[in-house]
Design a protein around this motif. Sequence first.
Motif, short mmCIF file in Angstrom:
data_model
loop_
_atom_site.label_atom_id
_atom_site.label_comp_id
_atom_site.label_asym_id
_atom_site.label_seq_id
_atom_site.Cartn_x
_atom_site.Cartn_y
_atom_site.Cartn_z
N LEU A 54 16.73 -5.32 -6.23
CA LEU A 54 15.67 -4.33 -6.14
C LEU A 54 14.52 -4.93 -5.33
N GLY A 55 14.10 -4.22 -4.29
CA GLY A 55 13.01 -4.71 -3.45
C GLY A 55 11.99 -3.62 -3.16
N GLN A 56 10.90 -4.00 -2.50
CA GLN A 56 9.88 -3.03 -2.12
C GLN A 56 9.29 -3.41 -0.77
N ARG A 57 9.09 -2.39 0.09
CA ARG A 57 8.45 -2.60 1.38
C ARG A 57 6.94 -2.57 1.24
N ALA A 58 6.26 -2.93 2.33
CA ALA A 58 4.79 -2.93 2.32
C ALA A 58 4.23 -1.53 2.16
N ASP A 59 4.99 -0.49 2.55
CA ASP A 59 4.53 0.88 2.37
C ASP A 59 4.90 1.46 1.01
N VAL A 100 0.87 -1.18 0.00
CA VAL A 100 0.00 0.00 0.00
C VAL A 100 0.91 1.22 0.00
N ILE A 101 0.88 1.97 -1.10
CA ILE A 101 1.79 3.11 -1.22
C ILE A 101 1.52 4.12 -0.11
N GLY A 102 2.56 4.43 0.63
CA GLY A 102 2.43 5.36 1.76
C GLY A 102 2.00 4.69 3.04
N GLY A 103 1.65 3.41 2.94
CA GLY A 103 1.27 2.65 4.13
C GLY A 103 0.02 3.17 4.82
N PRO A 157 7.81 5.25 -4.95
CA PRO A 157 8.18 4.30 -6.01
C PRO A 157 7.95 4.83 -7.42
N SER A 158 7.15 5.86 -7.56
CA SER A 158 6.92 6.43 -8.89
C SER A 158 8.16 7.11 -9.44
N LEU A 203 6.93 11.28 0.87
CA LEU A 203 7.25 10.70 -0.43
C LEU A 203 8.53 11.27 -1.03
N ASP A 204 9.03 12.38 -0.51
CA ASP A 204 10.24 12.99 -1.06
C ASP A 204 11.52 12.40 -0.47
#
Length: 335
Positions: A258-263, A98-101, A131-132, A108-109
């Motif tokens: 390259l990875g991504q967190r839940a937020d 979920v972007i931003g959790g 992520p954008s 986001l900056d």
Amino acid sequence: MRADAVKQKTGFGRIIGKVLLYFFTFLLVILIGLVGAVAMIDLGPSPAVRDLFVVTVTQTSAGGFLASMFLDEATIAEIIEKNSVAGSDEITDGDNVVIGGGDENYDLDKIEVFDVTGPTYKGKMMVVNDPSRVFVGSIPDYTVERGNTVQEIVAMYDGVAGVNGGGFEDIAGRGKGATPLGLVISQGEWLNGYAGQGYYHVVGFNQEDKLVVGYMTGARAKELGLRDAVAFGPALIINGEPVEVTGSGGGLNPRTALGQRADGAVLILVIDGRQPNSLGASFLDIIEIMQEYGAVNCGNLDGGTSSNMVYNNEVITNCCSLYGPRDLPTAIVVK
């Protein structure tokens, strides 16, 4: 010619001859020592050391021959099978991101860089909250003689950071970095690969800015609406679950992942390797580092002499190549 001039010329020739003799003798001693060291590892009493050596050198473009100096192909294949990452047909679905959790105050900056260290490695972890901002950068023409360094590709897009991207043609470690292998999608534009049934190990982002990792056809990549992607692997964490790793898990080498967190924050990791102060990391090491930083999905990118991180127009990792950062066709860029 005068006798003293002839004598002087002869003396000079002897000096040059002795220097060359010493030089080639030194090279011969080094070569014999290297062969002896490889023989001791391949045929010595420690199977664990032998296996680690074999899986490490076979992941290099130029050093694979070291494994076959004293071992047959069947033995090498057996060692690799016992020390590898299990393949998976599963593809990340992004449901755990979920972007931003859900936090309205999420920054986001924010971009942060952390030092990463372990028993056999050191490197850098970059955390990009938005992520954008992360996409695939590419050289404009794959028919040119040479590619560009990560630093040069980042500069093309006025980016603030970047790392190396997907695989490329690299015969015997001498590839000039202009010809990518497999799928390349950059900012919605399909640049390389086939949109049909050919399979690729894919690492990229969809239109929702969620990391997509998995083994899929080009047609499937189209269906998923990938905005950016390169071809490399293996997948390391899929939908919150690490893949199965056996034995040493791929040996010790420079690596990029390259990875991504839940937020939604993107985790960009580069590990230095093949250096006295950092031998490198295994795939199991990469998984553990990524999990420590909260990754729910993760894919491996090109490594070895390609592994390289740039931030604010400065190379902040140590490339293991004697010639400096390699020329490449693609990079992961942060704008």
